[in-house]
Scaffold this motif. Structure first.
Motif, PDB file in Angstrom:
ATOM      1  N   THR A  70     -73.230 -41.251 109.045  1.00 41.05           N
ATOM      2  CA  THR A  70     -73.463 -41.969 107.797  1.00 41.05           C
ATOM      3  C   THR A  70     -74.950 -42.088 107.457  1.00 41.05           C
ATOM      4  O   THR A  70     -75.791 -42.313 108.341  1.00 41.05           O
ATOM      5  N   ASP A  71     -75.254 -41.989 106.191  1.00 38.79           N
ATOM      6  CA  ASP A  71     -76.613 -42.241 105.713  1.00 38.79           C
ATOM      7  C   ASP A  71     -77.002 -43.704 105.881  1.00 38.79           C
ATOM      8  O   ASP A  71     -78.179 -44.058 105.793  1.00 38.79           O
ATOM      9  N   ASP A  72     -76.022 -44.568 106.125  1.00 36.02           N
ATOM     10  CA  ASP A  72     -76.282 -46.002 106.281  1.00 36.02           C
ATOM     11  C   ASP A  72     -77.316 -46.299 107.365  1.00 36.02           C
ATOM     12  O   ASP A  72     -78.096 -47.250 107.240  1.00 36.02           O
ATOM     13  N   ILE A  73     -77.297 -45.526 108.435  1.00 43.13           N
ATOM     14  CA  ILE A  73     -78.203 -45.818 109.544  1.00 43.13           C
ATOM     15  C   ILE A  73     -79.417 -44.890 109.546  1.00 43.13           C
ATOM     16  O   ILE A  73     -80.226 -44.922 110.484  1.00 43.13           O
ATOM     17  N   ALA A  74     -79.553 -44.070 108.521  1.00 43.26           N
ATOM     18  CA  ALA A  74     -80.638 -43.093 108.455  1.00 43.26           C
ATOM     19  C   ALA A  74     -81.673 -43.495 107.413  1.00 43.26           C
ATOM     20  O   ALA A  74     -81.447 -44.360 106.575  1.00 43.26           O
ATOM     21  N   ALA A  75     -82.821 -42.858 107.496  1.00 44.80           N
ATOM     22  CA  ALA A  75     -83.839 -42.932 106.450  1.00 44.80           C
ATOM     23  C   ALA A  75     -83.918 -41.560 105.802  1.00 44.80           C
ATOM     24  O   ALA A  75     -83.981 -40.538 106.508  1.00 44.80           O
ATOM     25  N   ILE A  76     -83.904 -41.517 104.471  1.00 42.26           N
ATOM     26  CA  ILE A  76     -83.887 -40.256 103.723  1.00 42.26           C
ATOM     27  C   ILE A  76     -85.000 -40.282 102.689  1.00 42.26           C
ATOM     28  O   ILE A  76     -85.172 -41.272 101.976  1.00 42.26           O
ATOM     29  N   PRO A 152     -77.727 -36.788 109.410  1.00 39.93           N
ATOM     30  CA  PRO A 152     -77.198 -37.716 108.401  1.00 39.93           C
ATOM     31  C   PRO A 152     -76.446 -36.930 107.331  1.00 39.93           C
ATOM     32  O   PRO A 152     -76.703 -35.724 107.123  1.00 39.93           O
ATOM     33  N   LEU A 153     -75.542 -37.584 106.641  1.00 42.40           N
ATOM     34  CA  LEU A 153     -74.697 -36.913 105.655  1.00 42.40           C
ATOM     35  C   LEU A 153     -75.504 -36.148 104.613  1.00 42.40           C
ATOM     36  O   LEU A 153     -75.217 -34.984 104.322  1.00 42.40           O
ATOM     37  N   ALA A 177     -67.931 -45.633 102.522  1.00 37.45           N
ATOM     38  CA  ALA A 177     -67.314 -46.947 102.326  1.00 37.45           C
ATOM     39  C   ALA A 177     -68.307 -47.964 101.786  1.00 37.45           C
ATOM     40  O   ALA A 177     -67.926 -48.887 101.060  1.00 37.45           O
ATOM     41  N   ASN A 178     -69.596 -47.803 102.126  1.00 36.92           N
ATOM     42  CA  ASN A 178     -70.599 -48.797 101.758  1.00 36.92           C
ATOM     43  C   ASN A 178     -71.548 -48.344 100.662  1.00 36.92           C
ATOM     44  O   ASN A 178     -72.364 -49.140 100.194  1.00 36.92           O
ATOM     45  N   ARG A 179     -71.450 -47.082 100.246  1.00 37.77           N
ATOM     46  CA  ARG A 179     -72.443 -46.539  99.323  1.00 37.77           C
ATOM     47  C   ARG A 179     -71.965 -45.211  98.754  1.00 37.77           C
ATOM     48  O   ARG A 179     -71.060 -44.583  99.301  1.00 37.77           O
ATOM     49  N   ILE A 180     -72.585 -44.803  97.669  1.00 42.49           N
ATOM     50  CA  ILE A 180     -72.371 -43.458  97.136  1.00 42.49           C
ATOM     51  C   ILE A 180     -73.744 -42.803  97.003  1.00 42.49           C
ATOM     52  O   ILE A 180     -74.638 -43.339  96.347  1.00 42.49           O
ATOM     53  N   GLY A 181     -73.902 -41.665  97.631  1.00 45.77           N
ATOM     54  CA  GLY A 181     -75.132 -40.903  97.509  1.00 45.77           C
ATOM     55  C   GLY A 181     -74.991 -39.844  96.438  1.00 45.77           C
ATOM     56  O   GLY A 181     -73.884 -39.406  96.116  1.00 45.77           O
ATOM     57  N   LEU A 190     -82.723 -28.277  95.557  1.00 51.27           N
ATOM     58  CA  LEU A 190     -82.628 -29.722  95.385  1.00 51.27           C
ATOM     59  C   LEU A 190     -83.637 -30.218  94.360  1.00 51.27           C
ATOM     60  O   LEU A 190     -84.822 -29.889  94.422  1.00 51.27           O
ATOM     61  N   LEU A 191     -83.155 -31.033  93.420  1.00 48.85           N
ATOM     62  CA  LEU A 191     -84.024 -31.630  92.398  1.00 48.85           C
ATOM     63  C   LEU A 191     -84.244 -33.119  92.623  1.00 48.85           C
ATOM     64  O   LEU A 191     -85.283 -33.664  92.225  1.00 48.85           O
ATOM     65  N   GLY A 192     -83.281 -33.789  93.222  1.00 52.99           N
ATOM     66  CA  GLY A 192     -83.415 -35.227  93.398  1.00 52.99           C
ATOM     67  C   GLY A 192     -82.327 -35.806  94.275  1.00 52.99           C
ATOM     68  O   GLY A 192     -81.304 -35.162  94.538  1.00 52.99           O
ATOM     69  N   HIS A 193     -82.568 -37.019  94.758  1.00 48.96           N
ATOM     70  CA  HIS A 193     -81.630 -37.731  95.626  1.00 48.96           C
ATOM     71  C   HIS A 193     -81.600 -39.190  95.197  1.00 48.96           C
ATOM     72  O   HIS A 193     -82.636 -39.775  94.902  1.00 48.96           O
ATOM     73  N   ASP A 194     -80.408 -39.778  95.131  1.00 47.25           N
ATOM     74  CA  ASP A 194     -80.273 -41.162  94.718  1.00 47.25           C
ATOM     75  C   ASP A 194     -79.138 -41.792  95.521  1.00 47.25           C
ATOM     76  O   ASP A 194     -78.337 -41.086  96.157  1.00 47.25           O
ATOM     77  N   VAL A 195     -79.054 -43.112  95.474  1.00 42.63           N
ATOM     78  CA  VAL A 195     -77.987 -43.812  96.182  1.00 42.63           C
ATOM     79  C   VAL A 195     -77.666 -45.099  95.437  1.00 42.63           C
ATOM     80  O   VAL A 195     -78.546 -45.739  94.849  1.00 42.63           O
ATOM     81  N   GLU A 196     -76.399 -45.454  95.458  1.00 50.83           N
ATOM     82  CA  GLU A 196     -75.946 -46.715  94.858  1.00 50.83           C
ATOM     83  C   GLU A 196     -75.120 -47.470  95.895  1.00 50.83           C
ATOM     84  O   GLU A 196     -74.067 -46.995  96.334  1.00 50.83           O
ATOM     85  N   PRO A 197     -75.570 -48.655  96.332  1.00 53.60           N
ATOM     86  CA  PRO A 197     -74.789 -49.443  97.290  1.00 53.60           C
ATOM     87  C   PRO A 197     -73.478 -49.918  96.665  1.00 53.60           C
ATOM     88  O   PRO A 197     -73.418 -50.215  95.472  1.00 53.60           O
ATOM     89  N   TYR A 198     -72.457 -49.999  97.480  1.00 57.26           N
ATOM     90  CA  TYR A 198     -71.156 -50.500  97.035  1.00 57.26           C
ATOM     91  C   TYR A 198     -71.254 -52.006  96.783  1.00 57.26           C
ATOM     92  O   TYR A 198     -71.805 -52.745  97.597  1.00 57.26           O
ATOM     93  N   THR A 199     -70.719 -52.449  95.649  1.00 56.87           N
ATOM     94  CA  THR A 199     -70.736 -53.883  95.349  1.00 56.87           C
ATOM     95  C   THR A 199     -69.317 -54.371  95.064  1.00 56.87           C
ATOM     96  O   THR A 199     -68.520 -54.520  95.971  1.00 56.87           O
ATOM     97  N   ARG A 200     -68.999 -54.604  93.807  1.00 59.82           N
ATOM     98  CA  ARG A 200     -67.718 -55.237  93.491  1.00 59.82           C
ATOM     99  C   ARG A 200     -66.536 -54.290  93.685  1.00 59.82           C
ATOM    100  O   ARG A 200     -65.490 -54.687  94.178  1.00 59.82           O
ATOM    101  N   SER A 201     -66.671 -53.062  93.242  1.00 57.27           N
ATOM    102  CA  SER A 201     -65.576 -52.108  93.358  1.00 57.27           C
ATOM    103  C   SER A 201     -66.136 -50.700  93.389  1.00 57.27           C
ATOM    104  O   SER A 201     -67.282 -50.461  92.999  1.00 57.27           O
ATOM    105  N   LEU A 202     -65.326 -49.775  93.858  1.00 55.69           N
ATOM    106  CA  LEU A 202     -65.746 -48.381  93.913  1.00 55.69           C
ATOM    107  C   LEU A 202     -66.015 -47.857  92.510  1.00 55.69           C
ATOM    108  O   LEU A 202     -67.009 -47.150  92.277  1.00 55.69           O
ATOM    109  N   ASP A 203     -65.168 -48.215  91.550  1.00 56.51           N
ATOM    110  CA  ASP A 203     -65.358 -47.730  90.179  1.00 56.51           C
ATOM    111  C   ASP A 203     -66.665 -48.241  89.579  1.00 56.51           C
ATOM    112  O   ASP A 203     -67.384 -47.501  88.899  1.00 56.51           O
ATOM    113  N   ASP A 204     -66.981 -49.515  89.803  1.00 57.37           N
ATOM    114  CA  ASP A 204     -68.245 -50.054  89.299  1.00 57.37           C
ATOM    115  C   ASP A 204     -69.434 -49.320  89.906  1.00 57.37           C
ATOM    116  O   ASP A 204     -70.413 -49.009  89.218  1.00 57.37           O
TER     117      ASP A 204
END
Length: 258
Positions: A70-76, A152-153, A177-181, A190-204
């Protein structure tokens, strides 16, 4: 393959969803685990021990393990192309600068690797906590196995797949489960990398990330999805179409990083 020969075993360690595959042609074994966070990264090592020790057919000593974690425990960090960099030490120094710009300090408590996959393209730097990596090695060695690779993923996606679209850029979504990269690819790689932490729901979470990517990259011509959840067999096409009209979305197989 003879049952006496060492195997190549592919392992995925992700919060809530760990997996193991014995060779490329065997069935993917999934092991649901409780979602974890950085503070509970040791739970992933416990899951690995359980996966290896509870095999119906024992894993033969000398077998090779290729681990995606998981990227959760990595630095990217992404590294914009630098023509003058040639030596590994120069690239590592540049990687540290890129991490510092993100507010991260990669010191001796981390094991870092940085690379440019293709000439002129953006590079990627990634690091794993040294104590965790040493514990992983100990788990593997205690069973007489060999750790061939651990990535890492996002690094696995960067190193093992190419994404090209003749009419524009390609968006790769990496759902955990905890984020979407998100990784954006163009003709130069590769042009860019981003991440969004999981909050209220997967759809949000998906919607926030897709809207942000759409505002920064207006030429997305294809979307590729991958999920740690083995039950997700199709992409979220309706939501993707709402953000990127007329863009085709495809779902990668779960063994895409093997």
């Amino acid at each position: 393959m003879s049952p006496l020969w060492p195997e190549t075993i592919y392992v995925g360690l992700f919060p809530g969803h760990c997996r193991l595959q014995r060779g490329r042609k065997s069935a993917l074994q999934t092991f649901p685990t409780p979602p974890t966070t950085n503070a509970a990264a040791a739970a992933l090592l416990h899951a690995l021990e359980k996966m290896l020790d509870e095999q119906t057919r024992p894993v033969r000593k000398g077998s090779r393990l290729i681990v995606t974690v998981t990227d959760d425990i990595a630095a990217i960090a992404t590294m914009p192309w630098q023509e003058a960099l040639r030596q590994p030490a120069e690239i590592d120094s540049y990687a540290n600068i890129c991490f510092e710009k993100l507010g991260m300090s990669i010191d001796d408590d981390w094991v870092m690797r940085a690379e440019f996959r293709q000439y002129g393209g953006m590079g990627l730097a990634y690091a794993l906590p040294r104590p965790w990596l040493e514990a992983l090695i100990a788990v593997v060695q205690a069973r007489g196995l060999r750790l061939t690779a651990v990535l890492p993923l996002s690094a696995a996606a960067y190193c093992r797949q190419r994404f090209k679209n003749k009419t524009g850029s390609t968006l790769l979504l990496l759902e955990e489960a905890n984020r979407i990269g998100a990784m954006i690819y163009g003709k130069a790689g590769l042009l860019g990398h981003d991440v969004e932490p999981y909050t209220r729901s997967l759809d949000d979470t998906r919607l926030r990330l897709l809207r942000r990517i759409g505002s920064g990259y207006t030429d997305i011509a294809g979307v590729v999805c991958w999920s740690t959840d083995a039950s997700q067999l199709t992409p979220p096409s309706e939501m993707i179409s709402a953000c990127f009209p007329e863009v085709q979305a495809v779902q990668l197989k779960h063994d895409a990083w093997n």
